[in-house]
Design a protein around this motif. Structure first.
Motif, PDB file in Angstrom:
ATOM      1  N   HIS A  81      48.402  39.566  65.558  1.00  0.00           N
ATOM      2  CA  HIS A  81      49.691  40.177  65.890  1.00  0.00           C
ATOM      3  C   HIS A  81      50.460  40.539  64.621  1.00  0.00           C
ATOM      4  O   HIS A  81      51.074  41.608  64.539  1.00  0.00           O
ATOM      5  CB  HIS A  81      50.493  39.205  66.758  1.00  0.00           C
ATOM      6  CG  HIS A  81      51.774  39.760  67.285  1.00  0.00           C
ATOM      7  ND1 HIS A  81      51.816  40.717  68.264  1.00  0.00           N
ATOM      8  CD2 HIS A  81      53.052  39.487  66.972  1.00  0.00           C
ATOM      9  CE1 HIS A  81      53.074  41.017  68.534  1.00  0.00           C
ATOM     10  NE2 HIS A  81      53.847  40.281  67.760  1.00  0.00           N
ATOM     11  N   THR A  82      50.411  39.683  63.624  1.00  0.00           N
ATOM     12  CA  THR A  82      51.099  39.947  62.358  1.00  0.00           C
ATOM     13  C   THR A  82      50.429  41.094  61.602  1.00  0.00           C
ATOM     14  O   THR A  82      51.115  41.942  61.034  1.00  0.00           O
ATOM     15  CB  THR A  82      51.114  38.680  61.482  1.00  0.00           C
ATOM     16  OG1 THR A  82      51.710  37.626  62.234  1.00  0.00           O
ATOM     17  CG2 THR A  82      51.906  38.896  60.216  1.00  0.00           C
ATOM     18  N   ASP A  83      49.093  41.131  61.603  1.00  0.00           N
ATOM     19  CA  ASP A  83      48.364  42.201  60.922  1.00  0.00           C
ATOM     20  C   ASP A  83      48.636  43.566  61.543  1.00  0.00           C
ATOM     21  O   ASP A  83      48.517  44.589  60.877  1.00  0.00           O
ATOM     22  CB  ASP A  83      46.861  41.924  60.928  1.00  0.00           C
ATOM     23  CG  ASP A  83      46.486  40.754  60.023  1.00  0.00           C
ATOM     24  OD1 ASP A  83      47.342  40.335  59.215  1.00  0.00           O
ATOM     25  OD2 ASP A  83      45.346  40.268  60.128  1.00  0.00           O
ATOM     26  N   SER A  84      48.979  43.590  62.825  1.00  0.00           N
ATOM     27  CA  SER A  84      49.272  44.857  63.498  1.00  0.00           C
ATOM     28  C   SER A  84      50.746  45.234  63.348  1.00  0.00           C
ATOM     29  O   SER A  84      51.230  46.092  64.082  1.00  0.00           O
ATOM     30  CB  SER A  84      48.924  44.765  64.976  1.00  0.00           C
ATOM     31  OG  SER A  84      49.852  43.949  65.658  1.00  0.00           O
ATOM     32  N   ARG A  85      51.438  44.601  62.429  1.00  0.00           N
ATOM     33  CA  ARG A  85      52.881  44.801  62.217  1.00  0.00           C
ATOM     34  C   ARG A  85      53.667  44.470  63.481  1.00  0.00           C
ATOM     35  O   ARG A  85      54.643  45.129  63.817  1.00  0.00           O
ATOM     36  CB  ARG A  85      53.179  46.220  61.741  1.00  0.00           C
ATOM     37  CG  ARG A  85      52.553  46.556  60.411  1.00  0.00           C
ATOM     38  CD  ARG A  85      52.927  47.924  59.993  1.00  0.00           C
ATOM     39  NE  ARG A  85      52.788  48.874  61.102  1.00  0.00           N
ATOM     40  CZ  ARG A  85      52.382  50.117  61.007  1.00  0.00           C
ATOM     41  NH1 ARG A  85      52.064  50.593  59.832  1.00  0.00           N
ATOM     42  NH2 ARG A  85      52.305  50.904  62.046  1.00  0.00           N
ATOM     43  N   GLU A  86      53.162  43.475  64.208  1.00  0.00           N
ATOM     44  CA  GLU A  86      53.792  42.948  65.418  1.00  0.00           C
ATOM     45  C   GLU A  86      53.959  44.012  66.498  1.00  0.00           C
ATOM     46  O   GLU A  86      54.929  44.021  67.238  1.00  0.00           O
ATOM     47  CB  GLU A  86      55.134  42.293  65.086  1.00  0.00           C
ATOM     48  CG  GLU A  86      54.982  41.126  64.139  1.00  0.00           C
ATOM     49  CD  GLU A  86      56.287  40.433  63.822  1.00  0.00           C
ATOM     50  OE1 GLU A  86      57.335  40.875  64.317  1.00  0.00           O
ATOM     51  OE2 GLU A  86      56.245  39.446  63.073  1.00  0.00           O
ATOM     52  N   THR A  87      52.974  44.911  66.595  1.00  0.00           N
ATOM     53  CA  THR A  87      53.022  45.951  67.614  1.00  0.00           C
ATOM     54  C   THR A  87      52.031  45.703  68.743  1.00  0.00           C
ATOM     55  O   THR A  87      52.219  46.215  69.837  1.00  0.00           O
ATOM     56  CB  THR A  87      52.720  47.333  67.011  1.00  0.00           C
ATOM     57  OG1 THR A  87      51.422  47.301  66.408  1.00  0.00           O
ATOM     58  CG2 THR A  87      53.755  47.707  65.971  1.00  0.00           C
ATOM     59  N   TYR A  88      50.966  44.953  68.501  1.00  0.00           N
ATOM     60  CA  TYR A  88      49.944  44.744  69.521  1.00  0.00           C
ATOM     61  C   TYR A  88      50.446  43.795  70.599  1.00  0.00           C
ATOM     62  O   TYR A  88      51.008  42.749  70.314  1.00  0.00           O
ATOM     63  CB  TYR A  88      48.686  44.146  68.909  1.00  0.00           C
ATOM     64  CG  TYR A  88      47.784  45.126  68.208  1.00  0.00           C
ATOM     65  CD1 TYR A  88      48.170  46.434  67.982  1.00  0.00           C
ATOM     66  CD2 TYR A  88      46.532  44.727  67.767  1.00  0.00           C
ATOM     67  CE1 TYR A  88      47.336  47.312  67.334  1.00  0.00           C
ATOM     68  CE2 TYR A  88      45.688  45.612  67.121  1.00  0.00           C
ATOM     69  CZ  TYR A  88      46.094  46.908  66.904  1.00  0.00           C
ATOM     70  OH  TYR A  88      45.266  47.776  66.267  1.00  0.00           O
ATOM     71  N   GLY A  89      50.191  44.167  71.846  1.00  0.00           N
ATOM     72  CA  GLY A  89      50.437  43.293  72.978  1.00  0.00           C
ATOM     73  C   GLY A  89      49.158  42.575  73.351  1.00  0.00           C
ATOM     74  O   GLY A  89      48.149  42.621  72.634  1.00  0.00           O
TER      75      GLY A  89
END
Length: 99
Positions: free
Chosen positions: A39-47
């Protein structure tokens, strides 16, 4: 007093309190740290759906959809959702066109 209210013996309570975490609790903690990293690696965009896809396809982890959603919910992780804009008919202009 609380043991009497909950109808639990004192020895049963102290056994429960000193019991080590279960295998599922330990596995959930490890999986939560992996989910948090994704989640952090996706810049907190992934659900949950994208995190699940990353776990299954990227890392080869066999995990269920609802388990990922539950762990994300408990950890407070939320993906970004872009809602579509609603474009409806304008009532005033459509009446004039046909009139």
């Amino acid at each position: 007093m609380a043991c009497r209210f909950l109808n639990v013996s004192k020895s049963g309570y102290y056994e429960w309190a000193s019991r080590p975490p279960s295998r599922r609790a330990v596995a959930d903690a490890e999986l939560t740290s992996t989910i948090r990293r994704i989640h952090t690696d996706s810049r907190e965009t992934y659900g949950a759906p994208r995190v699940l896809a990353e776990l299954r396809l990227g890392l080869g982890v066999h995990v269920g959809r609802k388990r990922v959603a539950r762990l994300m919910r408990l950890d407070g992780l939320v993906g970004v959702s872009h809602r579509r804009k609603r474009r409806g008919w304008k009532t005033g202009s459509s009446d004039l066109r046909w009139g």
